[in-house]
Design an enzyme around this catalytic site. Structure first.
Site, PDB file in Angstrom:
ATOM      1  N   SER A  30       1.664 -37.139   8.766  1.00  0.00           N
ATOM      2  CA  SER A  30       1.518 -36.631  10.133  1.00  0.00           C
ATOM      3  C   SER A  30       1.175 -37.770  11.088  1.00  0.00           C
ATOM      4  CB  SER A  30       0.372 -35.619  10.204  1.00  0.00           C
ATOM      5  OG  SER A  30       0.472 -34.697   9.171  1.00  0.00           O
ATOM      6  N   HIS A  61      10.459 -29.046  10.742  1.00  0.00           N
ATOM      7  CA  HIS A  61       9.991 -30.184   9.938  1.00  0.00           C
ATOM      8  C   HIS A  61      10.920 -30.416   8.750  1.00  0.00           C
ATOM      9  CE1 HIS A  61       6.215 -30.957  12.042  1.00  0.00           C
ATOM     10  NE2 HIS A  61       6.244 -29.665  12.282  1.00  0.00           N
ATOM     11  N   HIS A  83       5.122 -30.426   0.148  1.00  0.00           N
ATOM     12  CA  HIS A  83       3.745 -30.236  -0.326  1.00  0.00           C
ATOM     13  C   HIS A  83       3.701 -29.149  -1.404  1.00  0.00           C
ATOM     14  CE1 HIS A  83       3.227 -31.885   3.758  1.00  0.00           C
ATOM     15  NE2 HIS A  83       2.142 -32.449   3.270  1.00  0.00           N
ATOM     16  N   TYR A  85       1.576 -26.844  -1.672  1.00  0.00           N
ATOM     17  CA  TYR A  85       1.195 -25.527  -1.139  1.00  0.00           C
ATOM     18  C   TYR A  85       2.384 -24.723  -0.622  1.00  0.00           C
ATOM     19  CZ  TYR A  85       1.146 -28.089   3.335  1.00  0.00           C
ATOM     20  OH  TYR A  85       1.475 -28.868   4.408  1.00  0.00           O
ATOM     21  N   GLU A  86       3.554 -25.358  -0.568  1.00  0.00           N
ATOM     22  CA  GLU A  86       4.737 -24.601  -0.167  1.00  0.00           C
ATOM     23  C   GLU A  86       5.209 -23.694  -1.307  1.00  0.00           C
ATOM     24  OE1 GLU A  86       7.609 -26.986   2.311  1.00  0.00           O
ATOM     25  OE2 GLU A  86       6.144 -28.555   1.949  1.00  0.00           O
ATOM     26  N   ALA A 113      -2.383 -37.857   6.590  1.00  0.00           N
ATOM     27  CA  ALA A 113      -3.552 -37.560   7.429  1.00  0.00           C
ATOM     28  C   ALA A 113      -4.591 -36.979   6.476  1.00  0.00           C
ATOM     29  CB  ALA A 113      -3.194 -36.555   8.504  1.00  0.00           C
ATOM     30  N   MET A 211      -3.954 -33.212   1.087  1.00  0.00           N
ATOM     31  CA  MET A 211      -3.185 -32.277   0.243  1.00  0.00           C
ATOM     32  C   MET A 211      -1.868 -32.900  -0.234  1.00  0.00           C
ATOM     33  SD  MET A 211      -3.644 -28.940   2.676  1.00  0.00           S
ATOM     34  CE  MET A 211      -5.215 -28.617   3.512  1.00  0.00           C
ATOM     35  N   SER A 212      -1.817 -34.208  -0.304  1.00  0.00           N
ATOM     36  CA  SER A 212      -0.531 -34.843  -0.662  1.00  0.00           C
ATOM     37  C   SER A 212      -0.778 -36.147  -1.418  1.00  0.00           C
ATOM     38  CB  SER A 212       0.264 -35.132   0.620  1.00  0.00           C
ATOM     39  OG  SER A 212      -0.379 -36.138   1.378  1.00  0.00           O
ATOM     40  N   ASN A 235      -9.773 -36.208  10.995  1.00  0.00           N
ATOM     41  CA  ASN A 235     -10.939 -35.352  11.297  1.00  0.00           C
ATOM     42  C   ASN A 235     -12.040 -35.664  10.294  1.00  0.00           C
ATOM     43  OD1 ASN A 235      -8.830 -33.861   9.481  1.00  0.00           O
ATOM     44  ND2 ASN A 235     -10.801 -32.959   8.939  1.00  0.00           N
ATOM     45  N   HIS A 247      -5.612 -27.049  12.449  1.00  0.00           N
ATOM     46  CA  HIS A 247      -4.428 -27.853  12.130  1.00  0.00           C
ATOM     47  C   HIS A 247      -3.888 -28.586  13.361  1.00  0.00           C
ATOM     48  CE1 HIS A 247      -0.741 -29.224  10.315  1.00  0.00           C
ATOM     49  NE2 HIS A 247      -0.034 -28.544  11.182  1.00  0.00           N
TER      50      HIS A 247
HETATM   51  N1  HPA Z   1      -8.763 -31.585   4.316  1.00  0.00           N
HETATM   52  C1  HPA Z   1      -7.584 -31.522   3.671  1.00  0.00           C
HETATM   53  N2  HPA Z   1      -6.452 -31.992   4.174  1.00  0.00           N
HETATM   54  C2  HPA Z   1      -6.483 -32.573   5.386  1.00  0.00           C
HETATM   55  C3  HPA Z   1      -7.690 -32.675   6.119  1.00  0.00           C
HETATM   56  C4  HPA Z   1      -8.883 -32.148   5.557  1.00  0.00           C
HETATM   57  O1  HPA Z   1      -9.979 -32.196   6.152  1.00  0.00           O
HETATM   58  N3  HPA Z   1      -7.368 -33.305   7.291  1.00  0.00           N
HETATM   59  C5  HPA Z   1      -6.033 -33.579   7.247  1.00  0.00           C
HETATM   60  N4  HPA Z   1      -5.491 -33.143   6.096  1.00  0.00           N
END
Ligand code: HPA
Length: 272
Positions: A30, A61, A83, A85-86, A113, A211-212, A235, A247
């Site tokens: 991202s 995407h 990903h 989670y898909e 990210a 998550m990747s 974050n 998100h």
């Molecule tokens: N947790 C999991 N995946 C993420 C986060 C997070 O805080 N920020 C960006 N991808």
């Protein structure tokens, strides 16, 4: 079902569409799509043109491979990663990495990210991945091993190349780019973590969470690629952040910090 034959068929189609054999592969996380704009002589291959490639589940995407040169280096970029989670098996999630390797990529740069756990990290900073925690409770290598691709029991004691990391640190120093370093933990998602899970991850030694990346890095090492990884801290992790995770904010933070990482990666490319 992903098999040697299906992967090789998809790789054959991709190879035929390449402008020039790539040496470095880059998975754009991202906020990093700006790197794609720096490509010279690019050819674009939508992943939907490749047989057996999982269809994108996120509208807008759709995946695309971009082949060309950045700073004079032949690269193959992937925009729009897959990903877990898909709802896909990890062997499908890592298909783009297998394809990159079969197209000649020798060095892979993974970007993402991530949420920051380390108390010194601030949103917008970038972490060089030194090592990882695979929390997917599965491996992309489960199932029959293809011996032509790599060993049944690959070593993972140096997933992220020490030599490349040292070069990455050097380029950061020379260009005045603040580069943090730490351990990236990959969770299946798609929900963000609870504060209790974040405390657990911190206890396990994680500095950032996402998550990747980890399934991709495992498969890249299986196929003998040298790997570098960067997390853009979008974050602070749940429970550390004073506000709920959102998100859109993660995406916006990625976009805001992306250009600095793009400029740094461009400087790094000609050095590795
Ligand atoms: N947790 C999991 N995946 C993420 C986060 C997070 O805080 N920020 C960006 N991808």
């Amino acid at each position: 079902m992903i098999t040697k034959e299906t992967v090789e068929r998809a790789a054959g189609v991709l190879k035929d569409r390449l402008f020039k054999k790539p040496r470095i592969g880059i998975v754009l996380g991202s906020g990093l799509s700006g790197l794609a704009e720096l490509l010279d002589n690019a050819s674009a291959i939508p992943t939907s043109d490749l047989p057996h490639y999982p269809p994108s589940t996120v509208k807008g995407h759709e995946g695309v491979f971009l082949n060309g040169q950045i700073a004079g280096v032949d690269v193959l970029l992937l925009k729009g990663r897959i990903h877990a989670y898909e709802g896909l098996e990890l062997s499908q999630v890592v298909l783009p990495i297998r394809l990159m390797a079969l197209c000649g990529v020798e060095t892979l740069i993974l970007t993402n990210a991530a949420g920051g756990l380390n108390a010194v990290f601030n949103p917008g900073e970038v972490m060089l991945i030194e090592d990882h925690l695979n929390l997917h409770h599965a491996s992309p290598l489960c199932g029959p091993n293809v011996d032509d691709w790599g060993p049944r029991f690959p070593d993972m004691s140096e997933v992220y190349s020490k030599k490349l990391r040292s070069e990455a640190e050097k380029v950061a120093q020379e260009t005045g780019f603040l580069l943090r370093a730490g351990v990236y933990a990959s969770c299946p998602g798609p929900q963000y973590e609870t504060p209790a899970e974040i405390r657990m991850l911190a206890g396990l030694g994680a500095d950032a969470v996402g998550m990747s990346t980890v399934p991709e890095a495992i498969v890249a090492r299986h196929m003998g690629l040298d790997v570098l990884g960067f997390s853009l801290i979008s974050n602070l992790a749940a429970g550390i952040s004073p506000t709920p995770l959102d998100h859109n904010e993660v995406v916006q933070a990625g976009l805001a910090a992306g250009p600095r990482l793009v400029a740094y990666l461009t400087a790094l490319l000609s050095r590795i």
